[in-house]
Write a protein that holds these residues in place. Structure first.
Motif, PDB file in Angstrom:
ATOM      1  N   SER A 288      47.043  51.851  76.340  1.00  0.00           N
ATOM      2  CA  SER A 288      47.996  52.889  76.739  1.00  0.00           C
ATOM      3  C   SER A 288      49.409  52.348  76.934  1.00  0.00           C
ATOM      4  CB  SER A 288      47.530  53.580  78.019  1.00  0.00           C
ATOM      5  OG  SER A 288      47.746  52.770  79.160  1.00  0.00           O
ATOM      6  N   LYS A 289      49.514  51.049  77.222  1.00  0.00           N
ATOM      7  CA  LYS A 289      50.819  50.427  77.445  1.00  0.00           C
ATOM      8  C   LYS A 289      51.401  49.783  76.184  1.00  0.00           C
ATOM      9  CE  LYS A 289      50.022  49.375  82.347  1.00  0.00           C
ATOM     10  NZ  LYS A 289      49.847  48.282  83.348  1.00  0.00           N
ATOM     11  N   GLU A 291      52.912  49.297  72.330  1.00  0.00           N
ATOM     12  CA  GLU A 291      53.845  49.973  71.418  1.00  0.00           C
ATOM     13  C   GLU A 291      53.079  50.684  70.307  1.00  0.00           C
ATOM     14  OE1 GLU A 291      57.190  50.374  71.474  1.00  0.00           O
ATOM     15  OE2 GLU A 291      57.110  49.532  73.501  1.00  0.00           O
ATOM     16  N   TRP A 293      50.203  52.187  70.470  1.00  0.00           N
ATOM     17  CA  TRP A 293      49.679  53.467  70.967  1.00  0.00           C
ATOM     18  C   TRP A 293      50.794  54.525  71.005  1.00  0.00           C
ATOM     19  CZ3 TRP A 293      45.625  56.335  71.608  1.00  0.00           C
ATOM     20  CH2 TRP A 293      45.568  57.340  72.574  1.00  0.00           C
ATOM     21  N   LEU A 294      51.935  54.132  71.526  1.00  0.00           N
ATOM     22  CA  LEU A 294      53.046  55.069  71.637  1.00  0.00           C
ATOM     23  C   LEU A 294      53.571  55.493  70.267  1.00  0.00           C
ATOM     24  CD1 LEU A 294      54.992  53.437  74.610  1.00  0.00           C
ATOM     25  CD2 LEU A 294      53.496  55.434  74.675  1.00  0.00           C
ATOM     26  N   ASN A 295      53.637  54.550  69.334  1.00  0.00           N
ATOM     27  CA  ASN A 295      54.197  54.847  68.014  1.00  0.00           C
ATOM     28  C   ASN A 295      53.190  55.478  67.059  1.00  0.00           C
ATOM     29  OD1 ASN A 295      56.680  53.761  68.777  1.00  0.00           O
ATOM     30  ND2 ASN A 295      56.133  51.705  68.077  1.00  0.00           N
ATOM     31  N   ILE A 298      50.789  58.655  70.148  1.00  0.00           N
ATOM     32  CA  ILE A 298      51.495  59.590  71.026  1.00  0.00           C
ATOM     33  C   ILE A 298      52.695  60.237  70.325  1.00  0.00           C
ATOM     34  CG2 ILE A 298      52.817  59.823  73.162  1.00  0.00           C
ATOM     35  CD1 ILE A 298      49.814  59.493  73.609  1.00  0.00           C
ATOM     36  N   SER A 299      53.598  59.433  69.812  1.00  0.00           N
ATOM     37  CA  SER A 299      54.793  59.980  69.160  1.00  0.00           C
ATOM     38  C   SER A 299      54.452  60.658  67.844  1.00  0.00           C
ATOM     39  CB  SER A 299      55.815  58.866  68.910  1.00  0.00           C
ATOM     40  OG  SER A 299      56.270  58.334  70.133  1.00  0.00           O
ATOM     41  N   SER A 305      51.490  61.031  76.845  1.00  0.00           N
ATOM     42  CA  SER A 305      50.701  59.894  77.315  1.00  0.00           C
ATOM     43  C   SER A 305      50.446  60.068  78.811  1.00  0.00           C
ATOM     44  CB  SER A 305      51.450  58.583  77.063  1.00  0.00           C
ATOM     45  OG  SER A 305      50.650  57.489  77.429  1.00  0.00           O
TER      46      SER A 305
END
Length: 330
Positions: A288-289, A291, A293-295, A298-299, A305
Motif C-alpha cells: 500500500s505504501k 509507488e 501500488w499508487l501508479n 490506485i491512480s 487508497s
C-alpha cells in the motif's frame, strides 16, 4: 581451592544456561513466519474482473518487492455458486501450514451476498487488510441505442425497457439504489447478474444489453480502445482522466447522486496463525505504501487508497457485517 570452586561453579552455570538461551532463540525463530511454500490465493470472480485484476497486481508487486521469500502465488478463480463455494472452501481450511499460505480476495460485494445467502460469517476468516475503496460507472458499447444517460431516462419514460449487465453483490446493490432514486421499477430498468464484470462487458460488446455497470479497473482497456464509453458516474463527484466526461446523476437531472463505495480487502482462513496474519498484514501494508501500488492500481483505476491493518480490518468488517445483518432484519 576457592578459586577452583568458583571456576567450576561458573562453568556449571554456563552449561546450564546455554540450553535455556538456545531454547529461547529457537522459540523466537519459531514464533516468526515467512512463506515457505507456494501461496494459494482464491478469487471468487472470473479472470479479467475487478477482483482478479486487484489480486494479480498485488501478487506481482509483492513478488517484485521480494516480500514473500521467493515463493510463488497461485491465483485460483473459484466462481461456483456466485463465489460462495470458494469462500466456504477457504473458511474450512484447518491445516496450519496450508492456512498460513492461503489468502482470499474479499470485498463488500462478496461480504453482502455471503451474509444474505449463507450462514458463513466473518468469524470464519482472519481479516488481513483493507486496501482501497472503489466505485462504479455505467458504460455504453459500440452498438448503443442511447448515447447519454439523459437519453436512457427519456427512453424509459417513453415506455422502453432498459437492460443493465453487471456483476453480483455490490453492483446489484448500486443498481437498486439507482432505480429507486430514478423512481422507476426493476421491470422498467432490469439487471442481468454475471459471475464477474468481465462477462458483463462481453455481453455489451456483443450488443446484448443497453448498459454495463463496472468499476474502472475492469473497463479500462475497453475505454482506452474506444469499445466502451462512460455515460454516468455512480459517485458524488466525477472521475478523472478518460472517465471525466461521465456526469454524476445530479448533473443529469433533479436527482440525488447515487454512490455505493466498495471496499477491497483480503482475508485468510480462521485457522491462520497469529504470526502468519501479522506477516501478511505487514506485507500488504508495504504494498500500500509502494509507488507501484499508487501508479499501477490506485491512480490507473481511479480508486481511493485506504489501508487498514489486520486489527483495523477485523473491526471494519465486523461492523459492516453487523450493519448489513441489521438491514436484513437478521
Amino acid at each position: 581451592m576457592k578459586k577452583h570452586v568458583l571456576v567450576i561453579a561458573l562453568i556449571l552455570i554456563a552449561a546450564l544456561a546455554t540450553p535455556l538461551f538456545a531454547q529461547g532463540a529457537t522459540e523466537t525463530a519459531a514464533a516468526g513466519f515467512v512463506p515457505s511454500k507456494d501461496i494459494e490465493w482464491f478469487v471468487t470472480s472470473s479472470p479479467g474482473g475487478g477482483s482478479d485484476i486487484y489480486t494479480r497486481i498485488i501478487a506481482d508487486i509483492m513478488t517484485r518487492l521480494n516480500l514473500v521469500n521467493g515463493q510463488t502465488f497461485l491465483v485460483t478463480n473459484k466462481t461456483d455458486g456466485g463465489g460462495e463455494v470458494g469462500r466456504l472452501q477457504v473458511s474450512r481450511v484447518t491445516a496450519g501450514k496450508i492456512a498460513d499460505h492461503t489468502l482470499l480476495t474479499f470485498n463488500s460485494g462478496d461480504h453482502g451476498p455471503m451474509l444474505k445467502n449463507t450462514a458463513n460469517r466473518i468469524a470464519n476468516f482472519t481479516p488481513i487488510a483493507v486496501m482501497a475503496v472503489d466505485k462504479q460507472l455505467l458504460y455504453i458499447g459500440e452498438y448503443a441505442k442511447y448515447k447519454t444517460f439523459a437519453e436512457v431516462i427519456a427512453a424509459v419514460k417513453a415506455g422502453k425497457n432498459i437492460v443493465i449487465a453487471g456483476s453480483k453483490g455490490d453492483d446489484i446493490a448500486t443498481y437498486e439504489l439507482l432505480v429507486k432514486e430514478l423512481g422507476f421499477t426493476q421491470n422498467q430498468i432490469s439487471f442481468i447478474t454475471n459471475d464477474a464484470t468481465s462477462a458483463a462487458i462481453t455481453s455489451i460488446l456483443g450488443g446484448h444489453v443497453d448498459l454495463v455497470m463496472s468499476k474502472p479497473a475492469a473497463a479500462d482497456q475497453y475505454v482506452a480502445a474506444g469499445k466502451l464509453v462512460p455515460i454516468l458516474a455512480l459517485a458524488n463527484s466525477r472521475f478523472t482522466g478518460n472517465l471525466a466526461a461521465a456526469p454524476t446523476l445530479s448533473e443529469v437531472g433533479a436527482y440525488n447522486n447515487v454512490e455505493n463505495p466498495i471496499w477491497r480487502g483480503v482475508v485468510a482462513p480462521a485457522s491462520m496463525s497469529a504470526e502468519a496474519a501479522a506477516f501478511w498484514s505487514s506485507a500488504f501494508e508495504a504494498v500500500s505504501k509502494s509507488e507501484a501500488w499508487l501508479n499501477e492500481y490506485i491512480s490507473k483505476y481511479k480508486l481511493v487508497s485506504e489501508f487498514k491493518n489486520s486489527v483495523q480490518a477485523k473491526a471494519y468488517m465486523e461492523k459492516f457485517e453487523a450493519d448489513y445483518l441489521k438491514s436484513l432484519g437478521k
